[in-house]
Design an enzyme around this catalytic site. Structure first.
Site, short mmCIF file in Angstrom:
data_model
loop_
_atom_site.label_atom_id
_atom_site.label_comp_id
_atom_site.label_asym_id
_atom_site.label_seq_id
_atom_site.Cartn_x
_atom_site.Cartn_y
_atom_site.Cartn_z
N ASP A 124 -13.38 19.08 5.05
CA ASP A 124 -14.32 18.51 6.01
C ASP A 124 -15.68 18.24 5.38
O ASP A 124 -16.65 17.99 6.07
CB ASP A 124 -14.48 19.48 7.19
CG ASP A 124 -15.16 20.77 6.75
OD1 ASP A 124 -14.85 21.23 5.64
OD2 ASP A 124 -16.00 21.29 7.49
N GLY A 127 -16.83 12.26 3.09
CA GLY A 127 -16.38 11.29 2.09
C GLY A 127 -14.93 10.91 2.23
O GLY A 127 -14.50 9.88 1.71
N LEU A 128 -14.14 11.74 2.92
CA LEU A 128 -12.72 11.42 3.08
C LEU A 128 -12.38 11.12 4.53
O LEU A 128 -11.22 11.03 4.90
CB LEU A 128 -11.85 12.58 2.58
CG LEU A 128 -12.02 12.95 1.10
CD1 LEU A 128 -11.14 14.13 0.74
CD2 LEU A 128 -11.67 11.75 0.21
N SER A 129 -13.43 10.98 5.36
CA SER A 129 -13.24 10.62 6.76
C SER A 129 -12.58 11.70 7.58
O SER A 129 -11.66 11.44 8.36
CB SER A 129 -12.39 9.36 6.89
OG SER A 129 -13.21 8.29 6.87
N SER A 131 -13.92 13.08 10.03
CA SER A 131 -14.25 12.83 11.46
C SER A 131 -13.23 11.89 12.08
O SER A 131 -12.72 12.15 13.17
CB SER A 131 -15.62 12.18 11.63
OG SER A 131 -16.52 12.67 10.75
N ALA A 132 -12.96 10.78 11.39
CA ALA A 132 -11.98 9.85 11.96
C ALA A 132 -10.60 10.49 11.99
O ALA A 132 -9.82 10.26 12.91
CB ALA A 132 -11.95 8.55 11.15
N ALA A 133 -10.29 11.34 10.98
CA ALA A 133 -8.97 11.97 10.96
C ALA A 133 -8.78 12.89 12.16
O ALA A 133 -7.75 12.83 12.84
CB ALA A 133 -8.77 12.73 9.65
N ASP A 175 -12.53 3.64 8.41
CA ASP A 175 -11.92 4.97 8.34
C ASP A 175 -10.64 5.07 9.15
O ASP A 175 -9.58 5.43 8.65
CB ASP A 175 -12.92 6.04 8.83
CG ASP A 175 -14.21 6.01 8.05
OD1 ASP A 175 -14.22 5.44 6.94
OD2 ASP A 175 -15.21 6.55 8.54
C1 GLA Z 1 -18.35 5.99 6.39
C2 GLA Z 1 -18.22 5.16 7.65
C3 GLA Z 1 -17.34 3.91 7.39
C4 GLA Z 1 -17.82 3.14 6.18
C5 GLA Z 1 -18.03 4.07 5.00
C6 GLA Z 1 -18.68 3.40 3.81
O1 GLA Z 1 -17.13 6.55 6.04
O2 GLA Z 1 -17.66 5.94 8.68
O3 GLA Z 1 -17.31 3.10 8.56
O4 GLA Z 1 -18.97 2.39 6.46
O5 GLA Z 1 -18.86 5.19 5.33
O6 GLA Z 1 -17.86 2.43 3.30
#
Ligand code: GLA
Length: 419
Positions: A124, A127-129, A131-133, A175
């Site tokens: 967490d 850089g690897l998302s 939050s979206a995951a 993401d």
């Molecule tokens: C974060 C944001 C994405 C994107 C990247 C950079 O992960 O959530 O929408 O803008 O940064 O590429």
């Protein structure tokens, strides 16, 4: 697939909430990398992505009432609320993603039931998302518990509603699109304007390179960084360029401006706007060239484009922070590294590198040794990991889970067939 963590989560969920184990399912949402196409998704640009074999998991069962109750193996406390009264976001609270997911889903669908569940996801740090995951995993869990059929495309919108609407981050769809659409051994190309996506198979069939992730040890939420400020600067640049071209009625994103019009009108931009616009147009071109390099199996060129993308993020987009910039620079000199850049926004978290086959482990140690000497304060929290690509997010239902546990508990079934 991490059978041990899935098994542990299922048992924990069954015990914690007193539900029969055969009613527990698991949502898996992988972490993602974006080798090319950084910071242009919110300007409706084109991006590339791959999902990793590291994921956020949520074991869950329908609560058969209006409550959502979640525990986490990684974070303290419990999230509990009624789907009839979704509380507002609370700063830094992992429960925000569950509340945001319920709120986003209820704007389009009726929910009969909440969920009981337990989450796990150890990467967490940014850089690897992550939050979206977690957002995607919870959306999938709520949909499964309510027998809702939702397409990946709609889930991209729903997760965007969590991030832009509930959490207030003005990010694009990179993401969640990467998390939902990726396929193992393939590069996913996404047009954030048309929402079209394509998969490009790895011509070396999964070989040709390894993926190295190096964590800086620095953690901080994106809403508290300059992320939104950079988005505003891109919007300002787009508005000025469109006005200069006599097209102020077009959507105020940099994608609205064709490259020739940008060249003709760029003199109207101030220094910051000119840098953001330059990053956008150069990065679009790198994505185009990168897709060709990938298809040709030219990992050297693909890596060089990643290095250039990283340089542009620092010099033109002006994101990043000293530890991440140092990490990027060390990676440029690391034996075996084909190319590297910040993995996500660059304000915290990790760098991603493409490295020659069988060099990931040694390259990770080499980088960390140097990085830890430069940043002794972050030395303990910094680490590296060699990853494979993976398929996008999914729900693992009870039949597949039974099969997984069956194989995991019987070593004979785990043996390779021909030995
Ligand atoms: C974060 C944001 C994405 C994107 C990247 C950079 O992960 O959530 O929408 O803008 O940064 O590429």
């Amino acid at each position: 697939m991490d059978v041990r963590i899935i098994n542990r989560l299922c048992s924990f969920t069954a015990q914690r909430f007193g539900v029969p184990i055969d009613q527990v399912a698991v949502a898996r949402a992988p972490y993602r990398i974006c080798p090319l196409g950084a910071h242009i998704d919110h300007q409706s640009g084109t991006v590339t992505a791959m999902a990793l074999d590291q994921a956020v998991h949520v074991a869950f069962a329908p609560s058969h009432c209006r409550d959502v109750v979640l525990n986490s193996l990684d974070f303290p406390g419990q999230t509990r609320f009624s789907i009839d009264h979704v509380p507002p976001p609370q700063r830094g609270d992992w429960g925000n993603y569950a509340r945001g997911a319920v709120q986003a889903l209820q704007q389009r669908h009726q929910l009969r039931s909440g969920v009981y569940g337990v989450t796990a996801g150890r990467m967490d740090g940014g850089g690897l998302s992550s939050s979206a995951a977690i957002g995607v995993a919870l959306l999938l869990a709520l949909q499964h518990a309510n027998d809702l059929k939702v397409t990946p495309e709609e889930n991209i919108d729903l997760d965007q509603t969590i991030e832009n609407g509930y959490l207030g981050l003005r990010n694009g769809i990179l993401d969640q699109a990467a998390i939902l659409l990726s396929r193992r051994h393939q590069l996913t190309w996404i047009d954030c304007l048309t929402r079209e996506h394509r998969h490009f198979p790895n011509p070396a069939d999964g070989r040709g390179f390894e993926i190295l992730i190096v964590f800086s040890g620095l953690k901080q939420a994106l809403v508290e960084t300059d992320y939104n400020q950079r988005v505003r600067e891109c919007t300002a640049a787009a508005e000025k360029l469109l006005a200069a071209a006599g097209r102020s009625d077009a959507p105020p994103v940099l994608r609205s401006i064709p490259p020739e019009q940008y060249d003709a009108c760029k003199h109207v931009l101030d220094d910051a706007e000119a840098r953001r616009a330059r990053h956008f147009f150069d990065e679009m071109e790198r994505v185009r060239q990168g897709q060709q390099a990938w298809t040709a199996g030219d990992w050297q060129l693909f890596g060089q484009l990643m290095n250039q993308s990283g340089y542009s993020s620092i010099e033109h987009y002006q994101c990043g922070c000293p530890p991440l910039i140092d990490l990027y620079r060390i990676l440029q000199d690391t034996p075996g590294v084909l190319g590297a850049r910040f993995s996500g926004a660059g304000f915290r978290g990790c760098c991603v590198a493409l490295v020659e086959p069988r060099t990931g482990q040694a390259a990770g140690e080499w980088v960390l040794d140097r990085y830890r000497r430069q940043h002794p304060d972050l030395a303990e929290a910094a680490y590296s990991l060699v990853c494979q690509t993976a398929d996008g997010a999914e729900v693992i239902g009870k039949e597949r889970l039974a099969g997984l546990f069956d194989v995991a508990s019987d070593p004979a079934k785990n043996r390779p067939r021909n030995n």
